[in-house]
Design a protein around this motif. Structure first.
Motif, short mmCIF file in Angstrom:
data_model
loop_
_atom_site.label_atom_id
_atom_site.label_comp_id
_atom_site.label_asym_id
_atom_site.label_seq_id
_atom_site.Cartn_x
_atom_site.Cartn_y
_atom_site.Cartn_z
N LEU A 183 47.08 24.93 41.37
CA LEU A 183 46.74 25.69 42.44
C LEU A 183 45.67 26.68 42.13
CD1 LEU A 183 47.29 26.66 45.38
CD2 LEU A 183 48.90 28.13 44.39
N PHE A 184 45.84 27.45 40.63
CA PHE A 184 44.90 28.20 40.20
C PHE A 184 43.45 27.43 39.98
CE2 PHE A 184 42.33 30.20 36.72
CZ PHE A 184 42.27 31.46 37.27
N GLU A 185 43.70 26.24 39.39
CA GLU A 185 42.28 25.61 39.26
C GLU A 185 41.67 25.25 40.66
OE1 GLU A 185 40.86 25.23 36.40
OE2 GLU A 185 42.62 26.30 35.23
N GLU A 186 42.47 24.97 41.74
CA GLU A 186 41.83 24.60 43.00
C GLU A 186 41.37 26.00 43.53
OE1 GLU A 186 44.57 23.02 45.70
OE2 GLU A 186 45.33 21.46 43.97
N HIS A 187 41.81 26.98 43.24
CA HIS A 187 41.32 28.18 44.06
C HIS A 187 40.10 28.77 43.17
CE1 HIS A 187 45.16 29.95 45.92
NE2 HIS A 187 44.61 29.10 46.42
N SER A 188 40.02 28.49 41.83
CA SER A 188 38.92 28.77 41.20
C SER A 188 37.50 28.05 41.63
CB SER A 188 39.07 28.62 39.67
OG SER A 188 40.20 29.47 39.12
N ALA A 189 37.83 26.68 41.73
CA ALA A 189 36.72 25.76 41.93
C ALA A 189 36.23 26.17 43.35
CB ALA A 189 37.33 24.25 41.86
N TRP A 190 37.37 26.31 44.41
CA TRP A 190 36.84 26.87 45.78
C TRP A 190 35.86 27.86 45.57
CZ3 TRP A 190 41.34 28.05 49.55
CH2 TRP A 190 40.69 28.28 50.84
N PHE A 191 36.47 28.93 44.82
CA PHE A 191 35.80 30.28 44.75
C PHE A 191 34.10 29.82 44.27
CE2 PHE A 191 34.03 33.69 42.12
CZ PHE A 191 33.90 34.58 42.95
N GLU A 192 34.14 29.21 43.10
CA GLU A 192 32.79 28.94 42.64
C GLU A 192 31.99 28.05 43.56
OE1 GLU A 192 31.70 30.25 40.05
OE2 GLU A 192 33.46 30.90 39.27
N ALA A 193 32.64 27.37 44.50
CA ALA A 193 31.68 26.80 45.56
C ALA A 193 31.27 27.45 46.35
CB ALA A 193 32.58 25.67 46.52
N ILE A 194 32.11 28.68 46.84
CA ILE A 194 31.49 29.74 47.93
C ILE A 194 30.41 30.47 47.25
CG2 ILE A 194 32.24 32.03 49.05
CD1 ILE A 194 35.22 30.57 49.72
N ALA A 195 30.78 30.95 46.10
CA ALA A 195 29.55 31.74 45.41
C ALA A 195 28.43 31.04 45.09
CB ALA A 195 30.33 31.98 43.86
N SER A 196 28.51 29.75 44.90
CA SER A 196 27.24 28.90 45.01
C SER A 196 26.55 29.09 46.15
CB SER A 196 27.44 27.38 44.61
OG SER A 196 27.97 26.95 45.95
N GLY A 197 26.86 29.58 47.33
CA GLY A 197 26.07 29.63 48.50
C GLY A 197 25.71 28.44 49.36
N SER A 198 26.46 27.41 48.96
CA SER A 198 26.47 26.02 49.50
C SER A 198 27.52 26.12 50.66
CB SER A 198 26.67 24.88 48.57
OG SER A 198 26.66 23.74 49.33
N ALA A 199 27.35 26.09 51.95
CA ALA A 199 28.33 26.06 52.89
C ALA A 199 29.04 24.65 53.04
CB ALA A 199 27.55 26.55 54.44
N GLU A 200 28.02 23.55 52.55
CA GLU A 200 28.66 22.17 52.80
C GLU A 200 29.74 22.09 51.42
OE1 GLU A 200 27.48 17.71 52.31
OE2 GLU A 200 25.82 19.24 52.23
N LEU A 201 29.42 22.54 50.41
CA LEU A 201 30.32 22.45 49.18
C LEU A 201 31.62 23.38 49.37
CD1 LEU A 201 30.59 21.33 46.50
CD2 LEU A 201 29.35 23.15 45.57
N ALA A 202 31.38 24.55 50.00
CA ALA A 202 32.46 25.38 50.03
C ALA A 202 33.46 24.91 51.06
CB ALA A 202 32.05 26.57 50.96
N ALA A 203 32.98 24.18 52.14
CA ALA A 203 33.74 23.83 53.20
C ALA A 203 34.56 22.33 52.69
CB ALA A 203 32.95 23.03 54.35
N GLU A 204 33.82 21.56 51.83
CA GLU A 204 34.65 20.38 51.20
C GLU A 204 35.78 20.87 50.36
OE1 GLU A 204 33.20 17.69 47.44
OE2 GLU A 204 31.65 17.91 48.94
N HIS A 205 35.46 21.81 49.61
CA HIS A 205 36.76 22.38 48.72
C HIS A 205 37.80 22.91 49.36
CE1 HIS A 205 35.37 22.05 44.39
NE2 HIS A 205 34.05 22.30 44.96
#
Length: 231
Positions: A183-205
C-alpha cells in the motif's frame, strides 16, 4: 480523542468546541474504522457512556447518526451492532471512489502547488515511519490523510463536498486493504505521478490503486463470509 474502548473516562469531554453529540459520534465512528469495535460488536449505550464519561443521550444520538451513515444497524432483540460491509456496499463504495479519485488525481496533477506537494510528501514520510515502527494506528491515519489530501489538491470544492458524507465509510474501506508495504509503495508511486504534472499518469495510478484495493476487499469479505457460522 482517545480510542481506547475499554478505558472508562478516557474520552476528553473538553477536547474541542463541537457539540458533545458530534464528538461522541466522531469518537465512535473512529473506533469502528480502527476496528476497536469490529463488525458485529454490540453497542451498549450504558457501557459506552461509562467509558466516555458522558450521559446516555449523546451516545444514543450518536448511534442513530452512525446508523444513517451505514456504520451501525439495529437487530431485533440485540439492539445496535456494528454493521458488516455487504458485497453491494463494497461495490458501490468502490464505484464512487474510482470515479471521484481518478477525477481528483487528474486535477491535482495540474493544480497542486509546490507547498501542497511538500505537505503530501510529509504525510508519506509519516506513513513510512509508522510502517517501520509497526504503529498500525498511525499508519492508518497517515493513509487516510493521504487520500484526503489528494482531494484537496484537486482544488475542486464541489468534488470535496460531494465526497465528504462518504469519507468515513471510505476510511473504513482503507483499513481493510492488504499488505501495508504494498500500500505504501502504491501511494508513493501515485504521488509521484501527480507531482510529475501528468494528468493522464495520475489518473492511471489512481484507477490502478482503487481496482487493486477493490479486489483485496472482495477477497477479505469472502473470507469473512466463509468463516461466519451458518444460520
Amino acid at each position: 480523542m482517545s480510542r481506547q474502548a475499554d478505558t472508562p473516562g478516557s474520552f476528553d469531554i473538553d477536547a474541542d468546541y463541537k457539540p458533545l453529540r458530534d464528538r461522541v459520534r466522531d469518537e465512535l465512528r473512529q473506533r469502528i474504522i480502527d476496528d476497536v469495535y469490529p463488525p458485529g460488536t454490540r453497542l451498549v449505550e450504558t457501557e459506552i457512556a461509562a467509558q466516555l464519561g458522558v450521559s446516555r443521550l449523546p451516545v444514543r444520538e450518536s448511534i442513530r447518526a452512525l446508523e444513517s451513515e451505514g456504520f451501525v444497524r439495529t437487530i431485533p432483540r440485540r439492539g445496535a451492532v456494528v454493521a458488516e460491509l455487504s458485497e453491494q456496499d463494497v461495490e458501490e463504495l468502490f464505484d464512487v471512489r474510482e470515479a471521484l479519485e481518478v477525477l481528483a488525481s487528474q486535477q491535482a496533477a495540474t493544480r497542486a502547488t509546490k507547498a501542497e506537494l511538500r505537505r503530501v510528501r510529509g504525510i508519506l514520510d509519516r506513513a513510512r515511519k509508522a510502517l517501520d515502527s509497526g504503529d498500525r494506528v498511525a499508519l492508518g491515519e497517515a493513509n487516510e490523510a493521504f487520500h484526503d489530501e489528494i482531494l484537496k489538491l484537486s482544488h475542486n470544492v464541489l468534488l470535496q463536498t460531494v465526497l465528504e458524507p462518504l469519507q468515513g465509510r471510505l476510511h473504513w474501506l482503507l483499513r481493510q486493504t492488504g499488505d501495508p508495504y504494498d500500500l505504501f509503495e502504491e501511494h508513493s508511486a501515485w504521488f509521484e505521478a501527480i507531482a510529475s504534472g501528468s494528468a493522464e499518469l495520475a489518473a492511471e495510478h489512481a484507477l490502478r490503486h482503487a481496482r487493486l484495493n477493490r479486489e483485496i476487499v472482495r477477497k477479505l469479505l469472502a473470507e469473512r463470509q466463509h468463516r461466519a457460522p451458518s444460520a
